[in-house]
Design an enzyme around this catalytic site. Structure first.
Site, PDB file in Angstrom:
ATOM      1  N   ASP A 110      79.693  36.227  44.981  1.00  0.00           N
ATOM      2  CA  ASP A 110      80.302  37.455  44.468  1.00  0.00           C
ATOM      3  C   ASP A 110      79.458  38.668  44.847  1.00  0.00           C
ATOM      4  O   ASP A 110      78.256  38.542  45.106  1.00  0.00           O
ATOM      5  CB  ASP A 110      80.411  37.407  42.939  1.00  0.00           C
ATOM      6  CG  ASP A 110      81.329  36.285  42.472  1.00  0.00           C
ATOM      7  OD1 ASP A 110      82.201  35.870  43.251  1.00  0.00           O
ATOM      8  OD2 ASP A 110      81.144  35.840  41.325  1.00  0.00           O
TER       9      ASP A 110
HETATM   10  N1  URA Z   1      79.760  31.240  40.749  1.00  0.00           N
HETATM   11  C1  URA Z   1      80.136  32.507  40.463  1.00  0.00           C
HETATM   12  O1  URA Z   1      80.728  32.762  39.432  1.00  0.00           O
HETATM   13  N2  URA Z   1      79.851  33.471  41.356  1.00  0.00           N
HETATM   14  C2  URA Z   1      79.170  33.250  42.510  1.00  0.00           C
HETATM   15  O2  URA Z   1      78.908  34.184  43.277  1.00  0.00           O
HETATM   16  C3  URA Z   1      78.770  31.929  42.786  1.00  0.00           C
HETATM   17  C4  URA Z   1      79.085  30.941  41.892  1.00  0.00           C
END
Ligand code: URA
Length: 239
Positions: A110
């Site tokens: 993310d």
């Molecule tokens: N899980 C999440 O919620 N976000 C990420 O970036 C990676 C794993």
């Protein structure tokens, strides 16, 4: 391989641009400036310099990046700068048979997640690493909004149901390392999985950092920095 073709294969531009770089004296091999674009070199262990910068010849490129916060793992980001802007142009321009050019991230993190991200131009490697059958554990350092209880840890280990799938997902390992710091190991990579799992147990992710994939740890690679993966690093990624 001819030097012009070597540079082309490593992403230094069209064959014409590569020939120009060589003829204008910008390329050195084994410490010597080479101006003949057609000169042959052995690829095994080859290192060369382009405009003073040292490069290894890589048949395929395998890298790791410490993704900083506020970057998107997309070639066409919507809001934040793309992680690809952190890589030198040749790595983004390596020619490919497929429509995409250059190295691609192996899965995505993310925008606000930091830490270990793999990149490669090896489509088979991406496919293998992303396959649900390939259970490489990924370790996340999670900063939570609310204190972590023993019950939360227990539920994350036994399994929680997320909104898009009746099949429960569970952490391969989960340990509270501080009141607001959880170390969570997952072997799948569903969309926003860590954030959704924490929400499912009544907590909230305030910070998320991936510190390890398989046996490969980020260690002291600074945020925004990348490095080539060695053969040994690659062997640490096997399940
Ligand atoms: N899980 C999440 O919620 N976000 C990420 O970036 C990676 C794993």
């Amino acid at each position: 391989m001819r030097l012009e073709d070597i540079l082309f294969s490593q992403g230094f531009g069209t064959r014409r641009v590569c020939a120009g770089l060589i003829q204008q004296g910008h390329v050195q091999v084994h410490g010597q400036t080479v101006v003949d674009a057609g000169e042959f070199f052995e690829l095994e262990g080859l290192r060369f310099k382009v405009q003073g910068e040292d490069w290894p010849f890589a048949g395929q490129a395998y890298l790791m990046l410490n993704k900083p916060a506020g970057t998107e793992c997309s070639q066409k980001p919507s809001t934040w700068p793309s992680i690809y802007t952190l890589l030198p142009a040749p790595l983004r321009q390596r020619p490919q048979k497929a429509a995409v050019q250059g190295v691609q991230a192996v899965g995505r993190l993310d925008q606000d997640t930091t830490g270990l991200l793999l990149l490669t131009d090896d489509g088979k490697f991406i496919h293998k690493m992303s396959s649900p059958k390939h259970h490489v554990p990924k370790v996340y350092e999670v900063t939570t909004k609310h204190p972590i209880t023993a019950e939360m840890v227990d539920r994350l280990l036994t399994g929680v149901v997320l909104d898009d799938d009746p099949q429960a997902v569970k952490a391969a390992a989960c340990e509270a390392v501080g009141e607001l710091h959880l170390r969570l190991t997952l072997t799948e990579g569903k969309y926003h999985q860590v954030k959704r799992m924490l929400a499912a147990v009544g907590n909230r992710v305030e910070g998320l950092h991936r510190s390890r994939i398989g046996g490969l740890a980020l260690n002291d690679l600074a945020p925004g920095q990348w490095r080539w993966l060695t053969e040994e690093d690659l062997s640490l990624l096997k399940p």
